[in-house]
Write a protein that holds these residues in place. Structure first.
Motif, PDB file in Angstrom:
ATOM      1  N   VAL A   5       0.832  -1.196   0.000  1.00 47.71           N
ATOM      2  CA  VAL A   5       0.000   0.000   0.000  1.00 47.71           C
ATOM      3  C   VAL A   5       0.871   1.252   0.000  1.00 47.71           C
ATOM      4  N   PHE A   6       0.645   2.106  -0.976  1.00 49.14           N
ATOM      5  CA  PHE A   6       1.253   3.439  -1.024  1.00 49.14           C
ATOM      6  C   PHE A   6       0.190   4.398  -0.494  1.00 49.14           C
ATOM      7  N   ALA A   7       0.485   5.109   0.593  1.00 47.95           N
ATOM      8  CA  ALA A   7      -0.593   5.871   1.228  1.00 47.95           C
ATOM      9  C   ALA A   7      -0.066   7.091   1.975  1.00 47.95           C
ATOM     10  N   TYR A   8      -0.924   8.109   2.040  1.00 50.58           N
ATOM     11  CA  TYR A   8      -0.635   9.327   2.796  1.00 50.58           C
ATOM     12  C   TYR A   8      -1.958  10.019   3.078  1.00 50.58           C
ATOM     13  N   HIS A   9      -1.938  10.938   4.035  1.00 51.59           N
ATOM     14  CA  HIS A   9      -3.089  11.817   4.295  1.00 51.59           C
ATOM     15  C   HIS A   9      -4.250  11.028   4.912  1.00 51.59           C
ATOM     16  N   ASN A  10      -5.379  11.710   5.123  1.00 52.67           N
ATOM     17  CA  ASN A  10      -6.541  11.091   5.756  1.00 52.67           C
ATOM     18  C   ASN A  10      -7.110   9.929   4.932  1.00 52.67           C
ATOM     19  N   VAL A  11      -7.149  10.096   3.610  1.00 56.78           N
ATOM     20  CA  VAL A  11      -7.643   9.014   2.759  1.00 56.78           C
ATOM     21  C   VAL A  11      -6.742   7.787   2.901  1.00 56.78           C
ATOM     22  N   GLY A  12      -5.439   8.009   2.981  1.00 53.88           N
ATOM     23  CA  GLY A  12      -4.517   6.898   3.187  1.00 53.88           C
ATOM     24  C   GLY A  12      -4.775   6.172   4.492  1.00 53.88           C
ATOM     25  N   VAL A  13      -5.022   6.933   5.549  1.00 49.14           N
ATOM     26  CA  VAL A  13      -5.280   6.342   6.865  1.00 49.14           C
ATOM     27  C   VAL A  13      -6.570   5.523   6.846  1.00 49.14           C
ATOM     28  N   ARG A  14      -7.652   6.111   6.353  1.00 52.35           N
ATOM     29  CA  ARG A  14      -8.947   5.429   6.399  1.00 52.35           C
ATOM     30  C   ARG A  14      -8.958   4.195   5.488  1.00 52.35           C
ATOM     31  N   CYS A  15      -8.379   4.314   4.299  1.00 51.85           N
ATOM     32  CA  CYS A  15      -8.388   3.172   3.382  1.00 51.85           C
ATOM     33  C   CYS A  15      -7.468   2.057   3.878  1.00 51.85           C
ATOM     34  N   LEU A  16      -6.356   2.403   4.508  1.00 54.54           N
ATOM     35  CA  LEU A  16      -5.503   1.379   5.112  1.00 54.54           C
ATOM     36  C   LEU A  16      -6.273   0.623   6.188  1.00 54.54           C
ATOM     37  N   ARG A  17      -7.032   1.345   6.998  1.00 53.57           N
ATOM     38  CA  ARG A  17      -7.827   0.690   8.046  1.00 53.57           C
ATOM     39  C   ARG A  17      -8.914  -0.207   7.438  1.00 53.57           C
ATOM     40  N   VAL A  18      -9.466   0.184   6.299  1.00 55.32           N
ATOM     41  CA  VAL A  18     -10.463  -0.657   5.630  1.00 55.32           C
ATOM     42  C   VAL A  18      -9.835  -1.967   5.171  1.00 55.32           C
ATOM     43  N   LEU A  19      -8.646  -1.899   4.582  1.00 52.36           N
ATOM     44  CA  LEU A  19      -7.958  -3.123   4.157  1.00 52.36           C
ATOM     45  C   LEU A  19      -7.771  -4.073   5.333  1.00 52.36           C
ATOM     46  N   LEU A  20      -7.322  -3.524   6.448  1.00 57.68           N
ATOM     47  CA  LEU A  20      -7.102  -4.361   7.632  1.00 57.68           C
ATOM     48  C   LEU A  20      -8.412  -4.952   8.134  1.00 57.68           C
ATOM     49  N   ALA A  21      -9.471  -4.156   8.131  1.00 57.24           N
ATOM     50  CA  ALA A  21     -10.766  -4.638   8.612  1.00 57.24           C
ATOM     51  C   ALA A  21     -11.326  -5.738   7.714  1.00 57.24           C
ATOM     52  N   ARG A  22     -11.001  -5.695   6.432  1.00 58.13           N
ATOM     53  CA  ARG A  22     -11.458  -6.711   5.486  1.00 58.13           C
ATOM     54  C   ARG A  22     -10.528  -7.931   5.464  1.00 58.13           C
ATOM     55  N   GLY A  23      -9.500  -7.935   6.294  1.00 60.63           N
ATOM     56  CA  GLY A  23      -8.628  -9.103   6.398  1.00 60.63           C
ATOM     57  C   GLY A  23      -7.518  -9.177   5.379  1.00 60.63           C
ATOM     58  N   VAL A  24      -7.232  -8.083   4.686  1.00 61.20           N
ATOM     59  CA  VAL A  24      -6.125  -8.075   3.733  1.00 61.20           C
ATOM     60  C   VAL A  24      -4.806  -8.070   4.494  1.00 61.20           C
ATOM     61  N   ASP A  25      -3.858  -8.881   4.055  1.00 60.54           N
ATOM     62  CA  ASP A  25      -2.533  -8.937   4.654  1.00 60.54           C
ATOM     63  C   ASP A  25      -1.684  -7.822   4.045  1.00 60.54           C
ATOM     64  N   VAL A  26      -1.518  -6.738   4.776  1.00 54.73           N
ATOM     65  CA  VAL A  26      -0.719  -5.610   4.280  1.00 54.73           C
ATOM     66  C   VAL A  26       0.751  -5.894   4.613  1.00 54.73           C
ATOM     67  N   ALA A  27       1.495  -6.277   3.590  1.00 53.11           N
ATOM     68  CA  ALA A  27       2.878  -6.709   3.793  1.00 53.11           C
ATOM     69  C   ALA A  27       3.841  -5.534   3.921  1.00 53.11           C
ATOM     70  N   LEU A  28       3.499  -4.407   3.294  1.00 51.40           N
ATOM     71  CA  LEU A  28       4.396  -3.245   3.302  1.00 51.40           C
ATOM     72  C   LEU A  28       3.580  -1.998   2.981  1.00 51.40           C
ATOM     73  N   VAL A  29       3.895  -0.907   3.681  1.00 52.20           N
ATOM     74  CA  VAL A  29       3.303   0.396   3.382  1.00 52.20           C
ATOM     75  C   VAL A  29       4.420   1.353   2.968  1.00 52.20           C
ATOM     76  N   VAL A  30       4.177   2.087   1.901  1.00 51.76           N
ATOM     77  CA  VAL A  30       5.094   3.120   1.425  1.00 51.76           C
ATOM     78  C   VAL A  30       4.399   4.460   1.638  1.00 51.76           C
ATOM     79  N   THR A  31       5.010   5.349   2.407  1.00 53.25           N
ATOM     80  CA  THR A  31       4.392   6.636   2.706  1.00 53.25           C
ATOM     81  C   THR A  31       5.427   7.747   2.578  1.00 53.25           C
TER      82      THR A  31
END
Length: 297
Positions: A5-31
């Motif tokens: 996941v490449f993420a920043y800002h509020n949209v990055g925070v909320r969408c990252l949390r959605v991935l986790l809530a849906r059970g996606v294995d987030v292996a790496l975040v680039v910010t």
């Protein structure tokens, strides 16, 4: 399902949390590392990663060989970009066999490019939203997976609209993820002929042209109102920034375009004789009173 996941800002925070809530294995975040010269009014993706124990990196160059190898080592099925500020190179996009997808803050194909919420408010739009789309070499040009619309009310500032778009992004991703995880990804045409593309904006783009109509001036104020740099003008060598304002009911054809004080109230008069009433006018970070402005005028 593994994701980088490449993420920043509020949209990055909320969408990252959605991935986790849906059970996606987030292996790496680039910010990004926060820029000390920028007003940081938004949430931190890095803080979420620290809270959740997710590895994250903050490279300066998304085109570096090192980043390519780091993403490759994470073995993602999917790549997501949520308000990451750089275009991702094609060789990185190709590392995810299930595809690479971006969350854009408009109803594509309208307002492709930079700061779409600010541009939508500036142009007086009454609706915008969030679009999840496939990433290609060309910005915001890939097939649309899902999108959610939100209203722009007549007095909404870009900051207020951005809050709505953040929720729309969260809803869009939440709805789309089950099918994506199952390998069934809907793709609708993103007809660029029906859309528009806009570049980034700089603080100097907030300078007010008082010959424009009051509505245009008001739209500029709404588009760049704090926490953005604000709509501004220069009077007698001093810079004034509009903090808060609304369209005035009164017409003032007898006044020249520009700042004015009437009945101990501050107005900005447009070229059409209509005006905005300015409840907060700032100079050097301090509030300017009607009496102070009257002396300058």
């Amino acid at each position: 399902m593994r994701a980088v996941v490449f993420a920043y800002h509020n949209v990055g925070v909320r969408c990252l949390r959605v991935l986790l809530a849906r059970g996606v294995d987030v292996a790496l975040v680039v910010t990004h590392q926060d820029n000390p010269a920028e007003t940081i009014w938004f949430e931190s993706v890095a803080s979420v990663c620290e809270e959740q124990g997710i590895p994250y990196i903050t490279p300066d160059d998304p085109k570096s060989e090192e980043l390519l190898h780091q993403v490759q080592a994470a073995r993602p099925d999917l790549i997501f970009s949520f308000y990451y500020r750089h275009m991702l190179p094609v060789n990185v996009l190709g590392l995810a066999p299930q595809g690479a997808f971006n969350m854009h803050g408009s109803l594509l194909p309208k307002y492709r490019g930079r700061v779409p919420v600010n541009w939508a408010v500036l142009h007086g739009e009454t609706e915008t939203g969030a679009t999840l789309h496939e990433m290609l070499a060309k910005p915001d040009a890939g097939a649309i997976v899902a999108q959610t619309a939100v209203p722009i009310l007549p007095d909404d500032t870009a900051h207020e609209v951005f809050g709505k778009v953040t929720v729309a992004a969260e809803q869009t991703l939440w709805r789309a993820l089950p099918e994506m995880i199952a390998g069934r990804i809907s793709r609708q045409e993103n007809d660029l002929r029906q859309g528009s593309y806009f570049g980034g904006r700089k603080p100097e783009d907030g300078r007010i042209d008082w010959q424009q109509s009051a509505q245009q001036i008001y739209n500029l104020h709404r588009a760049v109102a704090p926490p953005y740099p604000g709509a501004w003008t220069v009077l007698n060598g001093r810079t004034f920034i509009i903090g808060k304002a609304r369209l005035a009911k009164e017409t003032m054809p007898h006044l020249l375009p520009g700042l004015a004080v009437v009945d101990n109230r501050i107005f900005g008069v447009g070229g059409d004789g209509r005006a905005i009433q300015i409840s907060t006018l700032l100079s050097d970070g301090k509030t300017v009173t009607p009496a102070e402005l009257q002396q300058l005028l």
